[in-house]
Structures are given as structure tokens and as C-alpha cells.
Design a protein around this motif. Structure first.
Motif, PDB file in Angstrom:
ATOM      1  N   ASP A   1       0.860  -1.170   0.000  1.00  2.35           N
ATOM      2  CA  ASP A   1       0.000   0.000   0.000  1.00  2.35           C
ATOM      3  C   ASP A   1       0.912   1.241   0.000  1.00  2.35           C
ATOM      4  N   PRO A   2       0.729   2.156  -0.977  1.00  5.61           N
ATOM      5  CA  PRO A   2       1.617   3.327  -1.050  1.00  5.61           C
ATOM      6  C   PRO A   2       1.721   4.113   0.255  1.00  5.61           C
ATOM      7  N   SER A   3       0.669   4.050   1.086  1.00  7.78           N
ATOM      8  CA  SER A   3       0.721   4.876   2.305  1.00  7.78           C
ATOM      9  C   SER A   3       1.495   4.189   3.441  1.00  7.78           C
ATOM     10  N   ALA A   4       1.859   2.906   3.231  1.00 11.11           N
ATOM     11  CA  ALA A   4       2.384   2.115   4.348  1.00 11.11           C
ATOM     12  C   ALA A   4       3.648   2.725   4.981  1.00 11.11           C
ATOM     13  N   TYR A   5       4.465   3.365   4.184  1.00 10.04           N
ATOM     14  CA  TYR A   5       5.743   3.846   4.727  1.00 10.04           C
ATOM     15  C   TYR A   5       5.834   5.365   4.773  1.00 10.04           C
ATOM     16  N   ARG A   6       4.664   6.019   4.675  1.00  5.21           N
ATOM     17  CA  ARG A   6       4.642   7.476   4.862  1.00  5.21           C
ATOM     18  C   ARG A   6       4.109   7.750   6.263  1.00  5.21           C
TER      19      ARG A   6
ATOM     20  N   LYS B   1       1.858   8.721   9.327  1.00  4.42           N
ATOM     21  CA  LYS B   1       0.408   8.498   9.435  1.00  4.42           C
ATOM     22  C   LYS B   1      -0.410   9.734   9.072  1.00  4.42           C
ATOM     23  N   ASP B   2       0.151  10.937   9.371  1.00  5.41           N
ATOM     24  CA  ASP B   2      -0.637  12.155   9.132  1.00  5.41           C
ATOM     25  C   ASP B   2      -0.414  12.739   7.728  1.00  5.41           C
ATOM     26  N   THR B   3       0.168  11.957   6.810  1.00  2.00           N
ATOM     27  CA  THR B   3       0.398  12.487   5.457  1.00  2.00           C
ATOM     28  C   THR B   3      -0.940  12.818   4.795  1.00  2.00           C
ATOM     29  N   HIS B   4      -1.023  13.996   4.205  1.00  2.00           N
ATOM     30  CA  HIS B   4      -2.286  14.458   3.628  1.00  2.00           C
ATOM     31  C   HIS B   4      -2.684  13.567   2.434  1.00  2.00           C
ATOM     32  N   PRO B   5      -4.006  13.294   2.290  1.00  2.00           N
ATOM     33  CA  PRO B   5      -4.449  12.411   1.189  1.00  2.00           C
ATOM     34  C   PRO B   5      -3.992  12.878  -0.203  1.00  2.00           C
TER      35      PRO B   5
END
Ligand SMILES: Cc1cc2nc3c(=O)[nH]c(=O)nc-3n(C[C@H](O)[C@H](O)[C@H](O)COP(=O)(O)OP(=O)(O)OC[C@H]3O[C@@H](n4cnc5c(N)ncnc54)[C@H](O)[C@@H]3O)c2cc1C
Length: 540
Positions: free
Chosen positions: A342-347, A349-353
Motif C-alpha cells: 500500500d503506497p501509504s504504508a511507509y509514509r 500516518k498524518d500524510t495528507h491524502p
């Protein structure tokens, strides 16, 4: 490096690098980093810049943010003076003026009148390992093994850089004022009734940097403001002015004027490390000169009196730039792992959508680049020891104002190796040195690996060693005010204007959406030449 000419910044502790912190080196001098850089003056592959068009979308592609769109500006920005035939014969320099040059820009590019004999040996060794020798890389073929010029004046053999090329020739113009000893603290913004661009940049606030007499002065513009403080300082100027991520601004008690979640995010650099070898052959090299006063004094005399000899060399003039497929036969495994994540897995947690959406597009492009034979994933510069630089990071960092003291130096988080695929690739990349030094030509140098040595053998060993030895920067910070639509975390549009603001453009390394596989100065000059055309066109 003389501390007088650099900002003093220490990074946050880096979670992917055993929580170590690092010095963040950027130039505090007229000409910026171009005044202190290693003068390696190359360009990325066509595929690297075409990826800019892919990640930003059709509006940006049509506006020329691709290799074909940028090549005329690369050419325009530089004057390349070919080496004399005797140097071509002696060192084997190759180039193709038609493919890469032909402009008469004020930055000078040359091949210096000296190379150490080991340069040729190592270039041959890389070719033996499978790297394609390129006649000319700067025409979009920056993969394989090739020569790259120095940004250097052909007559004086001194540095050619932003100051000598772009300031000195126009310094006497009455309408050009260079104010040294001051810094911009923020932009002066006024509200407009324009729905799309609710603010207008009317100037900047400045302060002296000596810490004494700290008075703030406003400098007003009747046309537009061009922000060019580099990838480490441009985002802070935007954020202090109320342009940026809501949470960063509210933590610093700055009122939000234009919510732009991408400001300061998407931070990229090339991480590096080195192995150490003792070359037991008696081929002369730079260490012989630096260790022997007689040789050094003669080199100094040659440079000062004749503009020749080893001191005409800067950071180096060749390197191997390898695609992933040449580095490892496990590239498909690495790519499959990236595909399943999942692209968000290593950013964070509060990274903007919107930032995440832009990053997901970047991952798609990166997967293409990692699969390509025409885009380099690692650089192995020749002539600076056994050094390696990682050119296609999946990890992303940030550069934000310090909420406790917004005027202080920014909080720089490289977040190197926070994406696990980066470590997986680095492990394969570093092992290439051990293959390289078994090639017939490399063996003639009598290499003995001193560090890390035979204690490091398995991939696990390399992983542990890399986390203790990698530094996050090859001094190529980019991406903190990136080209791209606002809906994908972009900060500037195709005309380099900041979203939501009239009369404000960013023109520096911050705007690069993806870091190209090259040293970054020539790309900054190309972006700046394109910006000049955009500004002139809009002013007509
Ligand atoms: C040590 C080192 C080695 C490098 N080696 C190479 C190399 O060999 N080849 C290569 O191609 N690239 C190299 N680079 C990178 C290259 O020089 C940079 O990518 C390029 O210069 C970046 O240009 P820029 O205009 O974006 O930013 P910068 O060059 O950083 O320029 C920004 C300018 O803004 C000024 N500034 C910052 N904040 C403020 C403020 N608040 N108010 C007013 N002014 C401000 C700075 O003083 C600076 O003059 C190297 C960089 C370094 C530091």
C-alpha cells in the motif's frame, strides 16, 4: 568545507539510519550550492524527465515538463567547449555536441586537461562488468559508463557557476540590485477577489543575517516575486507566509492563507556510502600527490602557471550509472514486493491524502524506471574511491519550519531507507563493488578491501552495515515545492506559479517532482532557463 559559506543545519534523527543525525550542507553564498559544489555537470536520462510529465499529468506534459521539452533549455544554459584532440587521444574523452550541446549559455562546461591513469582502467572494468559505454550521456542516455563534464571555465580552469555566469556579467545594470548579508523571512501577501488565486505576492520581508540590529524591511515588487532559496529554504519561506500544510502552520501559530499540503513534503536526495580499498599497484593516483609535498607543489605550480595538471580536476569526470537489471537478478522480486504494498504504508500516518495520491503516481513511475534498462538506479562515480549513490529512492522526507521557532533553520527529515525496497536495492547495489573488483582490468589495480571487509558477507550483514554507514545526502535536495496539481500534493503549476497565489513563482531545485538520476545543478539551470522564457512570455 568553509563553514562561513554554508548554513549550519543538523537533520532530525533518521529512523531508517539507526536514528543518526546528519549535517545538511547548502551554500550560504552568492551562487548558492553552485559556488561550493563538486562541478560534476551531467544530466539524467530522458526517462527520468519523462517521468516528471507522467507524475504531474497532461497539463504539465503539454507545457514541456518532459525530456523533449527540457532538452532545448539544457542546451541553452551551457556553452560546451570540446577538449583538444590531444586530450581526446590521451584520455579517451567522447562527446556528441549535436546530441547534447550547441547552445551558448553562460555556464561553461569542459573536460579538464588531466585524468589519472586509473580512470581509464576503471571505465574499462565497468564495461567488462556489463555497463554500456556511452559516447554521450547528456543527450538523454545517462546509463552505462560515460564521461561527464565539469562546470569549469576553459581558459582559466576555474569554477563556472551561477555567480560568474549569471550575476557578474550584469552586475553593473542600474536595475539589478544584489543585497548580500540579508535573508528573506516571509512574503508579503495581499488578498485578492480572484476565486482561484486568493492572494497576490507583493514583495518580501527581509532581515540582516548578522544577528545584530534585527530590523525587518519590506521590499515591494510591482511585477512578480521569484522564490529561489533552494529545496531546504524555499518551503520555510512559503510556510512562514501562511502557504503550506495546515497542521504545520497551526503548530507554529501561523495563520493559514493558502492551504497547500505539499509544501515541504516530497523531499528527496541521493543517499550515499563508500567502501574503502587499498590499491596495491604502483599506478599513480591523487593520494600520491596529496601525500607528497614535492608532487603537490609541482601540481600547484602547473595549475597556477599553466592551468594544467591534476589540480584542474574537480569532483570527477566519469561514472557508471547502472539500471537495476544490471545490478541484480532479483529485480523482479523487489518490484513484486513494491507492487504488493500500500503506497501509504511507509509514509507518516498524518500524510495528507493529496500528497499520498501524488506519491502513488510517483510509485507507478518509479516502478517503470526501475524496470527500464535506460534509467540508472545507482551511480558509481569513478575517481572518488568506491562510492555509491542511490538515484531512485522510494522513501520521502520533509522540510518544515520549527514550530517552536519558525525563523530558525528548518526541521529536515530525510527519512532515508524508511521504505524497505530502498534497503533491498541498496544491498544489491553495494555488492556490485565486489564483482567489479574481480573484473580483469580492475584486478590490475591490486585492490584490497579494507572496509567493511570480509566480516560483511550475507544480505543481513550488508543491511546492518548500510544502516550504520549510509549518509542521506549526496548534496542533491529536491522536491519540497514540487511541480504538480494541487489535488496530487503539487505546489507549483506548469508555469511554476504557486497554486492559489498570483505573482509568485518558485524557480529552484524544490520544483523537481522526482529526483533525476544525476547531479542536480544542470537540471536547476535548465528549469531556470525555462522559467525565464515563461516570465518573458507572460510579461509580453
Ligand atoms: C557540497 C555540494 C556538492 C555538490 N556537488 C554537485 C556536483 O558536483 N554537481 C552538481 O550538478 N550538483 C552538485 N550539487 C548540487 C547543486 O549544486 C544544487 O542542486 C544546486 O546548486 C541547487 O540550486 P538551487 O538554486 O535550487 O539552490 P541553492 O544553490 O541552494 O541556492 C539557494 C540560494 O538561496 C539563498 N537563500 C537561502 N535562504 C534564503 C533566504 N531566506 N533569503 C535569501 N536567500 C536565501 C542561499 O544562500 C543560496 O544562495 C552539490 C551541492 C553541494 C552543497
Amino acid at each position: 568545507m568553509n563553514q562561513q559559506y554554508t548554513f549550519q543545519i543538523i537533520s532530525q534523527s533518521e529512523p531508517g539510519l539507526n536514528n543518526r543525525s546528519f549535517s545538511v550542507t547548502v551554500g550560504k553564498i552568492v551562487g548558492g550550492c553552485s559556488a561550493i559544489n563538486a562541478q560534476m555537470f551531467d544530466r539524467g536520462s530522458a526517462a527520468d524527465y519523462d517521468a516528471w510529465g507522467d507524475v504531474t499529468g497532461s497539463e504539465f506534459r503539454e507545457a514541456g515538463w518532459t525530456w523533449d521539452g527540457l532538452l532545448p533549455y539544457f542546451k541553452k544554459s551551457v556553452t560546451f567547449t570540446p577538449p583538444p584532440a590531444s586530450d581526446v587521444e590521451k584520455y579517451g574523452y567522447t562527446y556528441d555536441v549535436e546530441a547534447a550541446y550547441g547552445g551558448n549559455g553562460s555556464v561553461q562546461a569542459i573536460y579538464p586537461p588531466f585524468q589519472w591513469p586509473s580512470e581509464k582502467v576503471m571505465r574499462t572494468a565497468w564495461a567488462e562488468l556489463g555497463a554500456t559505454p556511452q559516447k554521450e550521456a547528456a543527450g538523454g542516455k545517462a546509463y552505462g559508463v560515460f564521461w561527464l563534464p565539469s562546470s569549469q571555465d576553459p581558459k582559466t580552469q576555474t569554477r563556472s557557476y551561477a555567480r560568474t555566469a549569471h550575476y557578474d556579467p550584469v552586475a553593473s545594470r542600474g536595475n539589478y540590485h544584489l543585497l548580500v548579508g540579508h535573508k528573506v523571512t516571509e512574503l508579503i501577501l495581499a488578498e485578492t477577489d480572484n476565486e482561484e488565486r486568493g492572494f497576490e505576492a507583493q514583495g518580501v520581508k527581509i532581515q540582516p543575517v548578522d544577528g545584530k540590529n534585527v530590523t525587518t524591511v519590506s521590499v515591494l515588487s510591482d511585477q512578480e516575486v521569484i522564490l529561489a532559496a533552494g529545496a531546504i529554504h524555499s518551503p520555510g519561506i512559503l510556510q512562514r507566509s501562511g502557504i503550506g500544510p495546515k497542521d504545520v502552520l497551526s503548530a507554529a501559530n501561523i495563520s493559514l492563507k493558502v492551504e497547500l499540503p505539499g509544501v515541504g513534503q516530497n523531499f528527496q536526495d541521493h543517499a550515499t556510502t563508500s567502501l574503502f580499498y587499498d590499491m596495491t599497484s604502483d599506478l599513480p593516483g591523487p593520494m600520491d600527490m596529496f601525500m607528497n609535498q614535492t608532487l603537490y607543489q609541482e601540481a600547484l605550480r602547473q595549475y597556477e602557471q599553466e592551468q594544467k595538471g591534476p589540480l584542474t580536476l574537480s569532483g570527477g569526470n566519469s561514472g557508471a550509472f547502472l539500471p537495476l537489471s544490471l545490478i541484480t537478478n532479483s529485480s523482479q522480486t523487489i518490484l513484486s514486493a513494491i507492487n504488493s504494498q500500500d503506497p501509504s504504508a511507509y509514509r507518516p500516518k498524518d500524510t495528507h491524502p493529496t500528497v499520498l495520491e501524488g506519491y502513488a503516481n510517483q510509485l507507478d513511475s518509479l516502478k517503470k524506471l526501475l524496470s527500464s534498462k535506460e534509467a540508472a538506479v545507482f551511480e558509481y562515480p569513478i575517481s572518488v574511491g568506491a562510492m555509491i549513490a542511490f538515484l531512485k529512492p522510494l522513501s520521502r522526507g520533509s522540510v518544515n519550519i520549527d514550530p517552536l521557532n519558525p525563523l530558525a533553520e528548518p526541521l529536515v527529515s530525510y527519512r532515508t531507507l524508511t521504505h524497505p525496497a530502498d534497503l533491498a536495492m541498496f544491498i544489491q547495489g553495494i555488492k556490485v563493488f565486489r564483482r567489479l573488483y574481480t573484473m580483469p582490468s580492475a584486478k590490475t589495480l591490486g585492490p584490497v578491501e579494507l572496509f567493511p571487509g570480509q566480516m560483511v558477507q550475507t544480505d543481513d550483514d550488508w543491511a546492518k552495515w548500510l544502516k550504520t554507514s549510509i549518509t542521506p545526502s549526496f548534496y542533491h535536495p529536491v522536491g519540497t515545492a514540487s511541480l504538480g496539481p494541487k489535488s496530487k500534493g503539487g505546489v507549483v503549476g506548469p508555469d511554476l506559479r504557486v497554486h492559489g497565489v498570483t505573482s509568485l513563482r518558485v524557480v529552484d531545485a524544490s520544483v523537481m517532482p522526482l529526483i533525476p538520476g544525476t547531479h542536480t545543478s544542470s537540471t536547476v539551470y535548465a528549469v531556470a532557463e525555462k522559467a525565464a522564457d515563461l516570465i518573458i512570455k507572460d510579461g509580453q
